[in-house]
Design an enzyme around this catalytic site. Structure first.
Site, short mmCIF file in Angstrom:
data_model
loop_
_atom_site.label_atom_id
_atom_site.label_comp_id
_atom_site.label_asym_id
_atom_site.label_seq_id
_atom_site.Cartn_x
_atom_site.Cartn_y
_atom_site.Cartn_z
CG HIS A 72 33.86 -0.50 -67.14
ND1 HIS A 72 34.35 -1.73 -66.80
CD2 HIS A 72 33.26 -0.01 -66.03
CE1 HIS A 72 34.06 -1.98 -65.53
NE2 HIS A 72 33.38 -0.97 -65.04
CE1 TYR A 201 35.65 -8.85 -71.50
CE2 TYR A 201 34.58 -10.94 -71.97
CZ TYR A 201 34.52 -9.57 -71.82
OH TYR A 201 33.32 -8.93 -71.97
N PRO A 293 28.01 -15.31 -74.85
CG PRO A 293 27.95 -15.95 -72.60
CD PRO A 293 27.72 -16.46 -73.99
CE LYS A 297 29.32 -6.05 -79.41
NZ LYS A 297 29.44 -5.27 -78.18
CE1 TYR A 385 33.60 -6.68 -74.43
CE2 TYR A 385 33.29 -4.43 -73.66
CZ TYR A 385 33.28 -5.79 -73.43
OH TYR A 385 32.95 -6.26 -72.17
P1 RFL Z 1 14.66 -12.49 -72.83
O1 RFL Z 1 15.40 -11.66 -71.84
O2 RFL Z 1 14.86 -13.95 -72.82
O3 RFL Z 1 13.12 -12.17 -72.60
C1 RFL Z 1 12.09 -12.91 -73.25
C2 RFL Z 1 10.86 -12.85 -72.37
O4 RFL Z 1 9.80 -13.55 -73.03
C3 RFL Z 1 9.12 -14.36 -72.08
N1 RFL Z 1 8.43 -15.45 -72.77
C4 RFL Z 1 7.12 -15.46 -73.07
N2 RFL Z 1 6.16 -14.56 -72.85
C5 RFL Z 1 4.90 -14.88 -73.27
N3 RFL Z 1 4.58 -16.04 -73.88
C6 RFL Z 1 5.52 -16.97 -74.13
N4 RFL Z 1 5.21 -18.11 -74.75
C7 RFL Z 1 6.85 -16.70 -73.72
N5 RFL Z 1 8.02 -17.39 -73.80
C8 RFL Z 1 8.96 -16.61 -73.23
C9 RFL Z 1 10.21 -14.83 -71.15
O5 RFL Z 1 9.69 -15.25 -69.91
C10 RFL Z 1 11.08 -13.57 -71.05
O6 RFL Z 1 10.67 -12.74 -69.98
O7 RFL Z 1 14.95 -12.00 -74.31
P2 RFL Z 1 15.23 -10.54 -74.91
O8 RFL Z 1 14.26 -9.54 -74.35
O9 RFL Z 1 15.36 -10.70 -76.36
O10 RFL Z 1 16.64 -10.11 -74.27
C11 RFL Z 1 17.83 -10.78 -74.63
C12 RFL Z 1 18.81 -10.80 -73.47
O11 RFL Z 1 18.16 -11.28 -72.32
C13 RFL Z 1 20.06 -11.65 -73.76
O12 RFL Z 1 20.47 -11.49 -75.09
C14 RFL Z 1 21.25 -11.29 -72.85
O13 RFL Z 1 20.99 -11.62 -71.52
C15 RFL Z 1 22.53 -12.01 -73.30
N6 RFL Z 1 23.68 -11.79 -72.42
C16 RFL Z 1 24.42 -10.61 -72.49
N7 RFL Z 1 24.06 -9.64 -73.36
C17 RFL Z 1 24.76 -8.44 -73.38
O14 RFL Z 1 24.42 -7.58 -74.19
N8 RFL Z 1 25.82 -8.19 -72.54
C18 RFL Z 1 26.24 -9.12 -71.64
O15 RFL Z 1 27.15 -8.82 -70.87
C19 RFL Z 1 25.55 -10.40 -71.62
N9 RFL Z 1 25.91 -11.35 -70.76
C20 RFL Z 1 24.04 -12.76 -71.48
C21 RFL Z 1 25.19 -12.52 -70.67
C22 RFL Z 1 23.32 -13.94 -71.33
C23 RFL Z 1 23.71 -14.88 -70.42
N10 RFL Z 1 22.91 -16.03 -70.28
C24 RFL Z 1 22.46 -16.53 -69.05
C25 RFL Z 1 22.31 -16.60 -71.46
C26 RFL Z 1 25.61 -13.46 -69.75
C27 RFL Z 1 24.89 -14.66 -69.64
C28 RFL Z 1 25.44 -15.66 -68.68
C1 PHB Z 2 28.46 -10.04 -67.04
O1 PHB Z 2 28.85 -9.15 -66.26
O2 PHB Z 2 27.53 -10.80 -66.76
C2 PHB Z 2 29.13 -10.17 -68.36
C3 PHB Z 2 30.05 -9.22 -68.76
C4 PHB Z 2 30.70 -9.36 -69.98
C5 PHB Z 2 30.41 -10.43 -70.78
C6 PHB Z 2 29.47 -11.37 -70.39
C7 PHB Z 2 28.84 -11.25 -69.16
O3 PHB Z 2 31.07 -10.57 -71.97
#
Ligand code: RFL
Ligand code: PHB
Length: 390
Positions: A72, A201, A293, A297, A385
């Site tokens: 993108h 957005y 989100p 990041k 971004y």
């Molecule tokens: P995770 O992915 O939460 O993984 C942590 C893992 O640890 C396990 N765990 C344990 N394991 C052993 N013993 C324990 N006691 C444990 N407790 C927990 C868990 O089961 C899990 O498997 O953290 P990590 O690896 O630091 O990764 C971070 C990302 O997942 C998170 O920052 C992103 O998803 C945030 N996020 C986005 N980030 C982006 O860079 N671009 C995006 O577009 C974006 N969109 C989003 C998002 C997060 C969202 N939500 C649902 C919070 C959109 C959404 C809606």
């Molecule tokens: C997504 O596709 O889940 C998404 C994309 C951009 C964002 C957050 C979530 O800023």
């Protein structure tokens, strides 16, 4: 059992750290509380910075990403019906992002680890970290009812916001900084073509909305909702109707609706823990920080953290030098705070706050007007971004 590094958590942070350390010749084991399928069922991020793609490429886990990821070059902001395109490529001298789901990144890294032969234990219960203030920490856990112990040189806490790693050091001088937002995001995933080629957005009187995607045939949409909202109150029809109201008639006409394959509510939060190192325990990813989100990041910050940590640990094992691990926390936090600032500012610009006075509403409108009129302002947004340099 003995391994050089025990990695707690098999999300993107833990898996990428495992891959980077494996490449550097460091022996690791991953302990994950949930099953593989459970980890792969979580629908989260979708946007990868170039630096994250480069790290996946460096470890050789990028084959499918290269084929299926969508490059993108820009995204759109829609403010009270007015559209503004942020041309990332033009504004940053050629940089772009890649749309590729976190689920796919996780799957690719799991398969990459399997192929490398490095061990990972899923459904590990009662994981506990001990003796991190000594040179010989250890981690205990239960698997299939049997207690086990792994001796190691270092522990990487990559277990997300609700994990145990950060809690282990809560009473040892850990400082936390937090801001919660008075709303959440209701997300819907559906096998329908996206409404546009780029992300949109949307800031609207009824609240924020986001049009995103996973592929040419799978769309991801979000609408800002009350924190107390229950997904059960949101039929697919209600979601599509609300989304169309917020994006306005022109975009609404291009939205293809269909049955949801996932629908969930996520609260929005800004959070940072300092420092990231406690003796031989290192925090990385969501275990150490959360961003709302809006700036896309979270996953990318997890990737930059483990990049810094892998370089520091590789140096520690190869040269027995602690210079890298001594600087890990300060080094990673510098980039973390900048991403926190950007995610916070995007959130403040694009959401509806019930508590906002007319003055604060005018401030949002003025910021949008400034972005419209100033290439410098758009360049600053684009620079953040696409991701600040690692
Ligand atoms: P995770 O992915 O939460 O993984 C942590 C893992 O640890 C396990 N765990 C344990 N394991 C052993 N013993 C324990 N006691 C444990 N407790 C927990 C868990 O089961 C899990 O498997 O953290 P990590 O690896 O630091 O990764 C971070 C990302 O997942 C998170 O920052 C992103 O998803 C945030 N996020 C986005 N980030 C982006 O860079 N671009 C995006 O577009 C974006 N969109 C989003 C998002 C997060 C969202 N939500 C649902 C919070 C959109 C959404 C809606
Ligand atoms: C997504 O596709 O889940 C998404 C994309 C951009 C964002 C957050 C979530 O800023």
């Amino acid at each position: 059992m003995r391994h050089q590094v025990v990695i707690i958590g098999s999300g993107p942070a833990g898996l990428l750290l495992g891959a980077l350390l494996h490449k550097a010749g460091v022996d690791t084991i991953i302990l994950e509380a949930k099953s593989r399928d459970y980890v792969l069922s979580r629908i989260r991020a979708g946007v990868l910075e170039q630096g994250t793609v480069d790290l996946l490429s460096h470890v050789g886990a990028d084959a499918r990403l290269r084929r299926e990821g969508l490059p993108h070059e820009g995204f759109c902001l829609c403010f009270d019906g007015e559209m503004l395109r942020i041309d990332m490529k033009d504004l940053t001298g050629g940089k772009q992002v890649t749309v590729y789901g976190q689920t796919e990144v996780t799957r690719d890294l799991m398969e990459h680890r399997d192929a490398s032969g490095a061990p990972a234990i899923y459904e590990a219960a009662d994981v506990a970290i001990h003796d991190t203030d000594t040179g010989h920490p250890c981690v205990t856990f239960t698997k299939d009812g049997r207690s086990q112990r792994i001796d190691c040189d270092a522990v990487a806490g990559c277990d997300g916001y609700h994990g145990i790693s950060r809690r282990t050091v809560e009473d040892r001088g850990l400082q936390t900084f937090e801001r919660t937002y008075p709303f959440g995001w209701l997300g819907l995933l559906a096998d329908v073509p996206p409404c546009a080629h780029e992300l949109i957005y949307v800031a609207h009187q009824r609240g924020f909305a986001l049009c995103s995607m996973r592929s040419h045939t799978r769309s991801r949409y979000y609408v800002q909702c009350e924190l107390t909202e229950d997904v059960a109150n949101w039929s697919d029809d209600r979601f599509w109707e609300e989304l169309k109201l917020r994006v306005g008639p022109e975009v609404a006409r291009t939205i293809v609706t269909g049955p949801s394959i996932e629908k969930s509510i996520a609260p929005l939060r800004s959070f940072v823990a300092e420092p990231l190192r406690f003796g031989r325990l290192f925090l990385a990813g969501d275990a150490a920080h959360i961003v709302p989100p809006t700036g896309a990041k979270g996953l990318n910050l997890a990737a930059s953290d483990v990049h810094y940590l892998s370089v520091a640990l590789a140096e520690f094992f190869a040269e027995r030098s602690s210079a890298g691990i001594d600087h890990y926390s300060a080094h990673a936090l510098d980039r973390i705070w900048k991403a926190e600032r950007f995610s916070w500012s995007m959130t403040m610009l694009m959401h509806r706050f019930d508590s906002h006075s007319p003055f604060e509403q005018r401030m949002q409108a003025a910021e949008f007007a400034y972005l419209r009129s100033s290439r410098t302002a758009r360049a600053a947004m684009a620079e953040n971004y696409v991701g600040l340099p690692m």
